[in-house]
Enzyme design. Structure first.
Site, PDB file in Angstrom:
ATOM      1  N   THR A 157       0.824  -1.208   0.000  1.00 52.72           N
ATOM      2  CA  THR A 157       0.000   0.000   0.000  1.00 52.72           C
ATOM      3  C   THR A 157       0.862   1.263   0.000  1.00 52.72           C
ATOM      4  OG1 THR A 157      -1.612  -1.225   1.283  1.00 52.72           O
ATOM      5  CG2 THR A 157      -1.862   1.166   1.266  1.00 52.72           C
ATOM      6  N   GLY A 199       3.133  -3.119   8.503  1.00 53.81           N
ATOM      7  CA  GLY A 199       3.416  -3.377   9.911  1.00 53.81           C
ATOM      8  C   GLY A 199       4.891  -3.684  10.114  1.00 53.81           C
ATOM      9  N   GLU A 249      -6.003  -5.889   3.991  1.00 53.57           N
ATOM     10  CA  GLU A 249      -6.037  -7.086   3.139  1.00 53.57           C
ATOM     11  C   GLU A 249      -7.221  -7.067   2.178  1.00 53.57           C
ATOM     12  OE1 GLU A 249      -3.125  -8.511   4.110  1.00 53.57           O
ATOM     13  OE2 GLU A 249      -3.375  -9.206   2.054  1.00 53.57           O
TER      14      GLU A 249
END
Ligand SMILES: CCCCCCCC/C=C\CCCCCCCCC/C=C/C(=O)SCCNC(=O)CCNC(=O)[C@H](O)C(C)(C)COP(=O)(O)OP(=O)(O)OC[C@H]1O[C@@H](n2cnc3c(N)ncnc32)[C@H](O)[C@@H]1OP(=O)(O)O
Ligand SMILES: Cc1cc2nc3c(=O)[nH]c(=O)nc-3n(C[C@H](O)[C@H](O)[C@H](O)COP(=O)(O)OP(=O)(O)OC[C@H]3O[C@@H](n4cnc5c(N)ncnc54)[C@H](O)[C@@H]3O)c2cc1C
Length: 666
Positions: free
Chosen positions: A149, A188, A431
């Site tokens: 992303t 993350g 997701e």
């Protein structure tokens, strides 16, 4: 020696009422006695690691301290895991995932390493690339994340702006982030933890664009941990939840990586810059399919956590009188409370059952792809999209419902419901955003409908469309099997309506894409109805299948739960059933009664059912949901840990309040 406290008397009585063997259900949910034993053994080891106990509850730490504590504990967890696996077998991913909650109160900064970095190397790397990267990644000699992303694009990944330009002279790719919107945003662990990442970038060779591909990129020095020259990396700041996940941003400036760092299981770039197409360009999206399947399992677990907290609390909590002069009742005896909570238990079972068959379907597709067969990929993509979307959304609603069911105490951080809500609802977006995934499934459903009209044979998950076209609506009966057919009729009816709506717009002169957009509310409704039919059908089938291999007492309880799930959703979607199936008003009235009967049947087993999830107190982290039910004592003990309670008078009194009050008196 640790003090042993008495178990709350209400909980003792509840456990005595239970009509089935709790342990038997735990084994079933875990996938076998051995898995349960392995899990408990590992959790027990973790329980006794002193360094994992927090002196100060994490909630009182600063953002930075919280992160540092999470890294410290994650490293200990990893070492304990390594020691465990040296002596015994490798822990199952589910067991290690569960144990993580006992250690990190929120999300681990290594979450993406095991969740996506390692799986992407497995799924997208050639055998040579796997041989090079996997041992290091599995041993955590390198730590990675999945950086796809960007600030400008999350959903529309074909629009990603990070570029990987091939330089045949040096046999390298040059990575660049041309604009602010091309910065990676969200991954993350990227903030300050990882030293590697899978970067998804647009491939350019000799000025020609070849679409998005995954690359392994080292972004930090392995010794100093400093960002390498050409890398700009950092943390994105506080979010609604995911406090310790260390989500980050990343930008590249003429950053060079060797050719072999493009993961080339699917497409390849040869030394001279020749591009070799893969079997199917969508295989690049493979990691996302795997994670979407796993999210169904996560949703089952998060729902089980919330249900455990709220059901135990409801058994301990007494409030108000049902009848004057009688003692205050356990709140679990209010039917409205049972309505809020028992569906939470049943939903967790529905998702666990769904995950079981969906994961097998996923494995089958992976096996087929290894043989260059991809017939079942579109069906798996469609199923994983709508089931990820529906399970995460339902889990979010259920967790919030459980919080509300705990009244004011549910709002306490120490109930752990806010943190559970934070990670459950994040999954609705990550997701693949909820609506977007429903629309992906809708694409498949529209094609399936067309095939059904053409009389073609359909994949099993949409075969009901053919039945629906062939036969008149079945005579209604209030049995689970017929109700499931009813859900299929709703789905088929909504799929047909959405299809017709698109056709109507096209006939009126609209482009197909515009017609699609104009029909998209109907399309997501069709996808939702399809998900519900799949969930109910799969849950019922799995329950029937397992019922023959468990004790009659357990089979009975499992049957109550699946019926509750099906009847609950019948009543929730009664309007749709009235439109699209043969259900009548009288049937609905009967089902309302049936629903109340089921609540009453489940009531004596409610605590036993959540005990069977076997979520230890260390994992649950909840003042309201602990096994011993010492709710009030724990709330008070936790409150006493507030730093504001460490001194009789806070300095702000002298600094601000006292002068303020004095001034007010004048
Ligand atoms: C080993 C397992 C053991 C079990 C243990 C389980 C227990 C749990 C243990 C561990 C848990 C670990 C959980 C880890 C969680 C980690 C999560 C962490 C945080 C989050 C990370 C992220 O968010 S990463 C970023 C994710 N991003 C997205 O999802 C982006 C969403 N967007 C897309 O996917 C695409 O852009 C989109 C599909 C929307 C559109 O793509 P596009 O190329 O534009 O395609 P389109 O034109 O719409 O369609 C073309 C065509 O392609 C088909 N298709 C699309 N996608 C796929 C696919 N993935 N596979 C196959 N086919 C696909 C699509 O259907 C179209 O087909 P046609 O209609 O043309 O036939
Ligand atoms: C907690 C968290 C962790 C994450 N971790 C990672 C990570 O580790 N790695 C990573 O790469 N990414 C990660 N992400 C990013 C995540 O994958 C994206 O946020 C997600 O895919 C949604 O994309 P977006 O943010 O661009 O939303 P957008 O696509 O901008 O969505 C905004 C709105 O537009 C709508 N919309 C967009 N496209 C369409 C369409 N075609 N049709 C109809 N409506 C549409 C959506 O439905 C939504 O309502 C994470 C996100 C979160 C919240």
């Amino acid at each position: 020696m640790a003090t042993v406290h008495k178990i709350n008397e209400d909980l003792v009585k509840e456990r005595q009422k239970c009509t089935f063997n709790v342990q038997e259900l735990t084994y079933l949910l875990d996938g076998g006695e051995e898995v349960t034993k392995e899990r408990r053994e590992f959790e027990n080891i973790l329980r006794n690691v002193k360094e994992l106990q927090d002196e100060v509850p994490e909630v009182y730490l600063s953002h930075k301290e919280r992160y540092e504590n999470a890294v410290r504990k994650t490293c200990i967890l990893q070492n304990v895991r390594n020691d465990f696996e040296k002596k015994r077998e490798v822990l199952s991913p589910r067991n290690i995932f569960r144990a993580g909650y006992a250690v990190i109160k929120d999300v681990s900064p290594f979450f993406l390493h095991n969740g996506m970095f390692v799986p992407t190397i497995i799924g997208q790397g050639t055998p040579e690339q796997q041989a090079e990267w996997l041992p290091k990644a599995k041993a955590m000699a390198i730590i990675g994340t999945y950086a796809q992303t960007e600030l400008g694009h999350g959903t529309f990944i074909r629009g990603l702006e990070t570029t990987a330009t091939y330089d045949a002279k040096t046999e390298e790719f040059i990575l660049n982030s041309p604009k602010v919107t091309s910065y990676k945003w969200w991954p993350g662990g990227l903030g300050t933890t990882v030293n590697h990442c899978i970067t998804v970038a647009q491939l350019y060779i000799n000025g020609k664009k070849y679409g998005i591909h995954p690359f392994i990129v080292q972004i930090r020095d392995l010794e100093t941990h400093k960002p390498l020259p050409g890398i700009k990396v950092g943390e994105i700041g506080p979010k609604m939840g995911f406090a310790t996940a260390n989500n980050g941003f990343l930008g590249f400036q003429n950053f060079r990586i060797p050719r072999k760092n493009m993961l080339m299981k699917n497409a390849q770039v040869l030394k001279d810059g020749t591009f070799v197409k893969g079997m199917n360009e969508k295989l690049t999206y493979g990691t996302m399919v795997m994670v979407r399947v796993n999210i169904v399992s996560d949703s089952a677990f998060h729902t089980a956590m919330a249900a455990t907290i709220a059901v135990r609390y409801a058994a301990v909590r007494h409030q108000s009188q049902l009848k004057a002069k009688e003692p205050e009742v356990q709140i679990i005896d209010y039917l409205t409370q049972q309505h809020k909570l028992f569906i939470a238990i049943a939903t967790s079972h529905a998702f666990s059952n769904t995950y079981t068959w969906l994961y097998q379907a996923y494995l089958k597709v992976v096996e087929d792809l290894g043989k260059q067969k991809q017939d079942h990929l579109p069906e798996l993509h469609a199923l994983s999209c709508c089931l990820k979307a529906t399970s995460s959304r339902d889990a979010g609603v259920i967790v919030e419902q459980c919080r509300l069911a705990c009244g004011g105490h549910g709002y306490m951080a120490s109930s752990n419901l806010p943190i559970i809500y934070g990670y459950t609802t994040a999954a609705i977006t990550y997701e693949g955003e909820h609506t977007v995934l429903l629309l992906q499934t809708a694409r498949y459903l529209m094609k399936a409908w067309m095939s059904a009209l053409e009389g073609k044979v359909l994949a099993p998950s949409v075969a009901y469309l053919v039945d629906w076209l062939k036969s008149d609506k079945q005579r209604w009966q209030n049995t689970p099997e017929v109700i499931v057919k009813g859900f299929q009729h709703v789905a088929a009816g909504k799929i047909k309506d959405a299809f017709d709506a698109i056709q109507k717009h096209v006939k009126a002169g609209k482009d197909y894409e515009d017609a699609w957009n104009l029909a998209s509310v109907q399309l997501i409704k069709a996808s939702e109805a399809h998900s519900r039919a799949i969930l109910c059908d799969g849950y019922l089938r799995e329950t029937v299948r397992t019922s023959s291999s468990v004790s009659p007492s357990l089979a009975k309880v499992l049957n109550h739960l699946v019926q509750l799930y099906i009847v609950y959703w019948t009543l929730e979607t009664a309007g749709d059933l009235l439109v699209y199936s043969n259900i009548g008003k009288d049937d609905i009235a009967v089902l309302k009664e049936k629903y109340e009967e089921l609540l009453a049947l489940i009531r004596p087993n409610a605590v036993g059912l959540v005990d069977a999830f076997d979520i230890s107190d260390e994992i649950l982290q909840s003042t309201l949901g602990s096994y011993d039910g010492r709710v009030y004592e724990r709330l008070m003990e936790e409150a006493m840990k507030s730093p504001l309670n460490k001194e009789p008078v806070n300095q702000s009194f002298h600094k601000y309040l006292k002068p303020f009050i004095k001034k007010a008196k004048l």
